[in-house]
Structures are given as structure tokens and as C-alpha cells.
Scaffold this motif. Sequence first.
Motif, PDB file in Angstrom:
ATOM      1  N   PHE A 104       0.828  -1.208   0.000  1.00 44.82           N
ATOM      2  CA  PHE A 104       0.000   0.000   0.000  1.00 44.82           C
ATOM      3  C   PHE A 104       0.865   1.261   0.000  1.00 44.82           C
ATOM      4  CE2 PHE A 104      -3.746  -2.451   1.901  1.00 44.82           C
ATOM      5  CZ  PHE A 104      -4.462  -2.452   0.714  1.00 44.82           C
ATOM      6  N   TYR A 105       1.949   1.241   0.757  1.00 43.21           N
ATOM      7  CA  TYR A 105       2.856   2.388   0.782  1.00 43.21           C
ATOM      8  C   TYR A 105       3.427   2.632  -0.618  1.00 43.21           C
ATOM      9  CZ  TYR A 105       6.749   5.440   1.867  1.00 43.21           C
ATOM     10  OH  TYR A 105       7.633   6.507   1.877  1.00 43.21           O
ATOM     11  N   GLU A 106       3.871   1.566  -1.263  1.00 42.45           N
ATOM     12  CA  GLU A 106       4.506   1.696  -2.579  1.00 42.45           C
ATOM     13  C   GLU A 106       3.551   2.199  -3.653  1.00 42.45           C
ATOM     14  OE1 GLU A 106       6.364  -2.099  -3.207  1.00 42.45           O
ATOM     15  OE2 GLU A 106       7.956  -1.645  -1.767  1.00 42.45           O
ATOM     16  N   VAL A 107       2.256   1.939  -3.506  1.00 43.11           N
ATOM     17  CA  VAL A 107       1.286   2.424  -4.490  1.00 43.11           C
ATOM     18  C   VAL A 107       0.624   3.729  -4.040  1.00 43.11           C
ATOM     19  CG1 VAL A 107       0.879   0.144  -5.506  1.00 43.11           C
ATOM     20  CG2 VAL A 107      -0.629   0.965  -3.661  1.00 43.11           C
ATOM     21  N   GLY A 108       1.138   4.301  -2.951  1.00 42.93           N
ATOM     22  CA  GLY A 108       0.662   5.605  -2.508  1.00 42.93           C
ATOM     23  C   GLY A 108      -0.616   5.601  -1.700  1.00 42.93           C
ATOM     24  N   GLN A 109      -1.037   4.452  -1.218  1.00 45.40           N
ATOM     25  CA  GLN A 109      -2.236   4.374  -0.373  1.00 45.40           C
ATOM     26  C   GLN A 109      -1.786   4.401   1.094  1.00 45.40           C
ATOM     27  OE1 GLN A 109      -5.000   1.301  -1.508  1.00 45.40           O
ATOM     28  NE2 GLN A 109      -4.728   1.727  -3.675  1.00 45.40           N
ATOM     29  N   TYR A 110      -1.341   5.587   1.513  1.00 42.23           N
ATOM     30  CA  TYR A 110      -0.690   5.733   2.806  1.00 42.23           C
ATOM     31  C   TYR A 110      -1.613   5.445   3.996  1.00 42.23           C
ATOM     32  CZ  TYR A 110       2.737   7.966  -0.189  1.00 42.23           C
ATOM     33  OH  TYR A 110       3.631   8.223  -1.186  1.00 42.23           O
ATOM     34  N   GLU A 111      -2.872   5.809   3.884  1.00 40.83           N
ATOM     35  CA  GLU A 111      -3.791   5.553   4.997  1.00 40.83           C
ATOM     36  C   GLU A 111      -3.956   4.050   5.239  1.00 40.83           C
ATOM     37  OE1 GLU A 111      -4.596   7.584   2.429  1.00 40.83           O
ATOM     38  OE2 GLU A 111      -4.536   9.560   3.386  1.00 40.83           O
ATOM     39  N   LYS A 112      -4.079   3.299   4.159  1.00 42.92           N
ATOM     40  CA  LYS A 112      -4.198   1.842   4.294  1.00 42.92           C
ATOM     41  C   LYS A 112      -2.899   1.254   4.827  1.00 42.92           C
ATOM     42  CE  LYS A 112      -7.758   1.027   0.834  1.00 42.92           C
ATOM     43  NZ  LYS A 112      -8.104   0.337  -0.414  1.00 42.92           N
TER      44      LYS A 112
ATOM     45  N   ALA B  68      11.956  -2.814  10.742  1.00 44.42           N
ATOM     46  CA  ALA B  68      11.545  -2.475   9.374  1.00 44.42           C
ATOM     47  C   ALA B  68      10.134  -1.888   9.371  1.00 44.42           C
ATOM     48  CB  ALA B  68      11.620  -3.701   8.473  1.00 44.42           C
ATOM     49  N   ALA B  69       9.240  -2.466  10.164  1.00 44.78           N
ATOM     50  CA  ALA B  69       7.867  -1.959  10.241  1.00 44.78           C
ATOM     51  C   ALA B  69       7.839  -0.582  10.893  1.00 44.78           C
ATOM     52  CB  ALA B  69       6.983  -2.935  11.014  1.00 44.78           C
ATOM     53  N   ARG B  70       8.635  -0.390  11.932  1.00 40.66           N
ATOM     54  CA  ARG B  70       8.698   0.918  12.604  1.00 40.66           C
ATOM     55  C   ARG B  70       9.213   1.997  11.652  1.00 40.66           C
ATOM     56  NH1 ARG B  70       8.197   1.123  18.016  1.00 40.66           N
ATOM     57  NH2 ARG B  70       9.612   2.881  18.220  1.00 40.66           N
ATOM     58  N   GLU B  71      10.231   1.667  10.876  1.00 40.23           N
ATOM     59  CA  GLU B  71      10.789   2.639   9.931  1.00 40.23           C
ATOM     60  C   GLU B  71       9.789   2.977   8.828  1.00 40.23           C
ATOM     61  OE1 GLU B  71      14.530   1.018   8.658  1.00 40.23           O
ATOM     62  OE2 GLU B  71      15.405   1.253  10.671  1.00 40.23           O
ATOM     63  N   LEU B  72       9.100   1.953   8.313  1.00 41.21           N
ATOM     64  CA  LEU B  72       8.103   2.209   7.277  1.00 41.21           C
ATOM     65  C   LEU B  72       6.920   2.988   7.860  1.00 41.21           C
ATOM     66  CD1 LEU B  72       7.269   1.965   4.351  1.00 41.21           C
ATOM     67  CD2 LEU B  72       6.298  -0.286   4.883  1.00 41.21           C
ATOM     68  N   LEU B  73       6.553   2.698   9.082  1.00 45.77           N
ATOM     69  CA  LEU B  73       5.484   3.452   9.740  1.00 45.77           C
ATOM     70  C   LEU B  73       5.884   4.919   9.861  1.00 45.77           C
ATOM     71  CD1 LEU B  73       2.741   3.557  11.143  1.00 45.77           C
ATOM     72  CD2 LEU B  73       3.859   2.773  13.244  1.00 45.77           C
TER      73      LEU B  73
END
Length: 161
Positions: free
Chosen positions: A96-104, A121-126
Amino acid sequence: MTGLETIFAKIKIDASNVLLYQELARAYLDAGEEEKAREVVLRRRNMPSADSAVHRVWGELCEEFGLARLTQESYERALKLNPEDSETLFHLARFFYEVGQYEKSLHHLKRVVKRNPENQAARELLAETYRSLGQIGQAEALAPEPAAPEISKTTSSLPRY
């Protein structure tokens, strides 16, 4: 007998084994035959399986081929079977992040971090997701951006010209 021949022999014996088709797709990829791998994914990813990991692997394969809708469907199937699977939650959040759906992405990442606060990795992406949404304070609380090095205001011992 090559790796592909071995897989085909196994498929002849057990044609309903979805894992063999995933192995076949990976073998094609490893052999540089992307079109054949893609065809396997497209034709076999809907094979029935009650194993969430199987659907996650299909999602990973679909993601490699840029099949956005099928990627999402596969990860969501995996989560229907095992809603607590942090690995699949993270894959879906990253997708979802990579396709720009940041809320999801944010929704799923919060679930991953809640279950496993040590998942760096999850904390950094968050944190990156919060930044993308303009929520800098939330991002900094999770993963502060490194500060620019300070320039010393003391007098240098180097000679002046």
C-alpha cells in the motif's frame, strides 16, 4: 534431470499441489524465463489452499510482476485465513505504501508494530508513512531523522590565510 524437469515430474504425480506451482514459478524466474513464470502465477494463483502462507507467496510473486490488484487480493486472502500474520500484514502495508495508499499502509503497519514493537523495518516504514501523510511529530516519535552534523563554533587550530 534439471530443476525444472524435477518439478514437472513432481507435478505429474501431484498436480493439485499448489506449492509445486509456486516452486515452478520461482524456478522459471531463476532461469530468466519471466513470461513463463508470470503465466504460472496467473493460471495457478487461484488454486484452493487453506494455508495463509501459500497466498502470501502468491502475493509476493504477483508483486514481482507488478500485478497490483492480484497482489492485494493474494495478501488479503492470506489475512482472511490468518488475520494475525504479521509478515503478511507487513507485506500488504509495504505494498500500500509503494502504491501511494498511505492511509491503508498506516492501518496495517500499526497492527504489525502493536504485535511486534521490535520489528524495526515496520517501525521505519510506519515513520515514513507518517511523514508521507505530513504527520512529522508521529514520525519523529518512532524514528527520528538523523540530525545534520553541527559545525563546531570553536576556533580552529588550522592556520588562516
